[in-house]
Design a protein around this motif. Structure first.
Motif, PDB file in Angstrom:
ATOM      1  N   GLU A   1     -11.526  -4.347  -0.817  1.00  0.00           N
ATOM      2  CA  GLU A   1     -11.370  -5.411  -1.817  1.00  0.00           C
ATOM      3  C   GLU A   1     -10.102  -6.237  -1.642  1.00  0.00           C
ATOM      4  N   VAL A   2      -9.215  -5.813  -0.755  1.00  0.00           N
ATOM      5  CA  VAL A   2      -7.989  -6.593  -0.532  1.00  0.00           C
ATOM      6  C   VAL A   2      -7.907  -7.091   0.913  1.00  0.00           C
ATOM      7  N   TRP A   3      -9.049  -7.222   1.552  1.00  0.00           N
ATOM      8  CA  TRP A   3      -9.066  -7.690   2.938  1.00  0.00           C
ATOM      9  C   TRP A   3      -8.941  -9.206   3.055  1.00  0.00           C
ATOM     10  N   SER A   4      -8.966  -9.902   1.943  1.00  0.00           N
ATOM     11  CA  SER A   4      -8.831 -11.359   1.981  1.00  0.00           C
ATOM     12  C   SER A   4      -7.744 -11.800   1.003  1.00  0.00           C
ATOM     13  N   ASP A   5      -7.343 -13.063   1.118  1.00  0.00           N
ATOM     14  CA  ASP A   5      -6.333 -13.636   0.231  1.00  0.00           C
ATOM     15  C   ASP A   5      -5.009 -12.878   0.283  1.00  0.00           C
ATOM     16  N   ARG A   6      -4.642 -12.409   1.473  1.00  0.00           N
ATOM     17  CA  ARG A   6      -3.373 -11.721   1.676  1.00  0.00           C
ATOM     18  C   ARG A   6      -2.685 -12.283   2.912  1.00  0.00           C
ATOM     19  N   VAL A   7      -1.362 -12.472   2.830  1.00  0.00           N
ATOM     20  CA  VAL A   7      -0.604 -12.935   3.999  1.00  0.00           C
ATOM     21  C   VAL A   7      -0.077 -11.765   4.817  1.00  0.00           C
ATOM     22  N   GLY A   8      -0.193 -10.561   4.283  1.00  0.00           N
ATOM     23  CA  GLY A   8       0.267  -9.386   5.007  1.00  0.00           C
ATOM     24  C   GLY A   8       0.111  -8.124   4.184  1.00  0.00           C
ATOM     25  N   TYR A   9       0.301  -6.976   4.849  1.00  0.00           N
ATOM     26  CA  TYR A   9       0.141  -5.663   4.230  1.00  0.00           C
ATOM     27  C   TYR A   9       1.376  -4.823   4.530  1.00  0.00           C
TER      28      TYR A   9
ATOM     29  N   VAL B   1      -5.466  -7.443   8.895  1.00  0.00           N
ATOM     30  CA  VAL B   1      -6.125  -6.448   8.069  1.00  0.00           C
ATOM     31  C   VAL B   1      -6.957  -5.492   8.921  1.00  0.00           C
ATOM     32  N   ALA B   2      -7.010  -4.238   8.481  1.00  0.00           N
ATOM     33  CA  ALA B   2      -7.842  -3.204   9.085  1.00  0.00           C
ATOM     34  C   ALA B   2      -8.056  -2.141   8.025  1.00  0.00           C
ATOM     35  N   ALA B   3      -9.123  -1.361   8.167  1.00  0.00           N
ATOM     36  CA  ALA B   3      -9.399  -0.309   7.188  1.00  0.00           C
ATOM     37  C   ALA B   3      -8.236   0.670   7.103  1.00  0.00           C
ATOM     38  N   GLU B   4      -7.622   0.929   8.223  1.00  0.00           N
ATOM     39  CA  GLU B   4      -6.405   1.744   8.245  1.00  0.00           C
ATOM     40  C   GLU B   4      -5.602   1.384   9.483  1.00  0.00           C
ATOM     41  N   ILE B   5      -4.295   1.534   9.372  1.00  0.00           N
ATOM     42  CA  ILE B   5      -3.412   1.244  10.492  1.00  0.00           C
ATOM     43  C   ILE B   5      -2.436   2.397  10.661  1.00  0.00           C
ATOM     44  N   SER B   6      -2.242   2.822  11.893  1.00  0.00           N
ATOM     45  CA  SER B   6      -1.305   3.906  12.171  1.00  0.00           C
ATOM     46  C   SER B   6       0.113   3.469  11.795  1.00  0.00           C
TER      47      SER B   6
ATOM     48  N   ARG C   1       0.814  -1.205   0.000  1.00  0.00           N
ATOM     49  CA  ARG C   1       0.000   0.000   0.000  1.00  0.00           C
ATOM     50  C   ARG C   1       0.854   1.264   0.000  1.00  0.00           C
ATOM     51  N   PRO C   2       0.644   2.146  -0.990  1.00  0.00           N
ATOM     52  CA  PRO C   2       1.397   3.407  -1.044  1.00  0.00           C
ATOM     53  C   PRO C   2       0.927   4.373   0.043  1.00  0.00           C
ATOM     54  N   VAL C   3       1.884   5.083   0.615  1.00  0.00           N
ATOM     55  CA  VAL C   3       1.605   6.065   1.656  1.00  0.00           C
ATOM     56  C   VAL C   3       2.240   7.385   1.235  1.00  0.00           C
ATOM     57  N   LEU C   4       1.480   8.452   1.233  1.00  0.00           N
ATOM     58  CA  LEU C   4       2.004   9.761   0.840  1.00  0.00           C
ATOM     59  C   LEU C   4       2.833  10.374   1.970  1.00  0.00           C
ATOM     60  N   PRO C   5       3.692  11.370   1.663  1.00  0.00           N
ATOM     61  CA  PRO C   5       4.676  11.874   2.630  1.00  0.00           C
ATOM     62  C   PRO C   5       4.120  12.318   3.979  1.00  0.00           C
ATOM     63  N   LYS C   6       2.994  13.006   4.020  1.00  0.00           N
ATOM     64  CA  LYS C   6       2.488  13.547   5.286  1.00  0.00           C
ATOM     65  C   LYS C   6       1.449  12.652   5.949  1.00  0.00           C
ATOM     66  N   ALA C   7       1.210  11.500   5.400  1.00  0.00           N
ATOM     67  CA  ALA C   7       0.200  10.597   5.965  1.00  0.00           C
ATOM     68  C   ALA C   7       0.673  10.014   7.297  1.00  0.00           C
ATOM     69  N   GLU C   8      -0.271   9.761   8.178  1.00  0.00           N
ATOM     70  CA  GLU C   8       0.022   9.143   9.467  1.00  0.00           C
ATOM     71  C   GLU C   8      -0.550   7.741   9.574  1.00  0.00           C
ATOM     72  N   VAL C   9      -1.364   7.363   8.571  1.00  0.00           N
ATOM     73  CA  VAL C   9      -1.949   6.028   8.563  1.00  0.00           C
ATOM     74  C   VAL C   9      -1.770   5.398   7.188  1.00  0.00           C
ATOM     75  N   CYS C  10      -1.853   4.094   7.161  1.00  0.00           N
ATOM     76  CA  CYS C  10      -1.856   3.336   5.910  1.00  0.00           C
ATOM     77  C   CYS C  10      -3.269   2.807   5.704  1.00  0.00           C
ATOM     78  N   LYS C  11      -3.909   3.199   4.614  1.00  0.00           N
ATOM     79  CA  LYS C  11      -5.284   2.797   4.346  1.00  0.00           C
ATOM     80  C   LYS C  11      -5.305   1.525   3.510  1.00  0.00           C
ATOM     81  N   ILE C  12      -6.205   0.609   3.881  1.00  0.00           N
ATOM     82  CA  ILE C  12      -6.326  -0.670   3.188  1.00  0.00           C
ATOM     83  C   ILE C  12      -7.754  -0.804   2.689  1.00  0.00           C
ATOM     84  N   PRO C  13      -7.980  -0.806   1.374  1.00  0.00           N
ATOM     85  CA  PRO C  13      -9.337  -0.871   0.829  1.00  0.00           C
ATOM     86  C   PRO C  13      -9.978  -2.241   1.051  1.00  0.00           C
TER      87      PRO C  13
END
Length: 311
Positions: A105-113, A134-139, A91-103
């Motif tokens: 549609e990718v909450w399944s079939d993943r071993v990690g983020y 998985v979570a909608a967003e993680i700090s 997941r791409p994170v922009l320079p000033k972001a404080e969280v990583c957002k996870i959409p």
């Protein structure tokens, strides 16, 4: 962000190649927002792909949804297939972001983020850390470190590897003298360099075979060869002489602290040796009776590989 800067991170330059791939994947998308999304996702996958290859993991971007033109247009996807492990979401994170957002549609079939921070000029990507849950967003401050990430992948690789079962099966070493060598045990020419072969064959033996063992501790990956030599020229009838050795693979000397031990059928250690600084190899020699079982253990730091034998 303070906790992130104190953790191990990995930065990679986003080359012309990276931007060419991102441009290719995002071209033909009329929606500007969607086009940017695909572009950034592709750069994030590119960075993780390069990082994992540097760390010795095999990847298959072509087998990933993020390589499928239709999938990237319909979904917010940035996955990378890691061979023998599964899909990672990058997941791409922009320079000033404080969280990583996870959409969703990718909450399944993943071993990690994996969180990948892109700088404002899109010239550099920094892999900050990962989460297996998985979570909608993680700090970003809650991400697990890259050391934990590599250890996590290594554990998954071992658990899913088809070699795991074979490695733990009983090796009937007594049949080697009859030419029946267990699968997975190679001639030394396939494992050691010519200089090491001279050392390995210093003692005359009837049959010699070896097996490569890989260890990964934090950011360090080492490979060693476990060599087993067996001869029937023991003094007492019904006994065989066995010599076990550990050699470095790809290096001239073993890392300090590699331990080789022999245990009896009950698991009790009967012989043990540990490599010192600048040791070219370590070895243990003993005599075993026909039908006797024993274990050979090779340990490096907190990692251990065990092979079970029967004469």
């Amino acid at each position: 962000m303070t906790s992130i800067t104190n953790q191990l991170i990995f930065s990679i330059s986003l080359s012309i190649e990276a931007h060419t791939i991102a441009q290719e994947y995002s071209q033909g998308i009329s929606n500007i927002v969607k086009q940017k999304q695909v572009y950034l996702n592709t750069l994030a996958v590119y960075a993780v792909d390069n990082y994992l290859q540097c760390m010795g993991f095999a990847t298959d971007w072509k087998a990933s949804d993020s390589h499928n033109n239709l999938a990237v247009k319909l979904m917010d996807v940035a996955d990378l297939e890691v061979k023998n492990i599964g899909k990672l979401e990058c997941r791409p994170v922009l320079p000033k972001a404080e969280v990583c957002k996870i959409p969703p549609e990718v909450w399944s079939d993943r071993v990690g983020y994996v969180a990948v921070q892109l700088n404002s000029a899109l010239k550099e990507a920094t892999i900050l850390g990962f989460t297996p849950q998985v979570a909608a967003e993680i700090s970003l401050s809650q991400l697990q470190s890259l050391s934990d990430f590599l250890l996590y992948l290594s554990e998954l690789e071992v658990a899913k590897s088809p070699k795991t079962e074979a490695s733990s099966s009983l090796v009937k070493i007594g049949q080697w003298l009859d030419g029946a060598v267990d699968a997975g045990w190679q001639t030394l020419e396939h494992l050691l360099n010519p200089q090491q072969l001279g050392l390995a064959f210093k003692n005359a033996v009837s049959m010699t075979r070896g097996q490569k063992i890989d260890f990964e501790a934090e950011l360090e990956r080492i490979s060693v060869a476990l060599v087993v030599k067996i001869t029937s020229e023991a003094e007492a009838e019904g006994e065989v002489d066995i010599l076990t050795q550990v050699y470095p693979v790809g290096q001239n000397v073993l890392p300090e602290g590699v331990k080789l031990s022999i245990s009896d059928e009950s698991g009790a250690t009967v012989l043990e040796v540990t490599s010192r600084d600048e040791d070219n190899w370590i070895q243990l020699e003993f005599t075993a009776e026909l039908a006797e079982k024993f274990q050979v253990k090779v340990v490096y730091r907190d990692l251990q590989q065990t092979r079970e034998f029967q004469v």
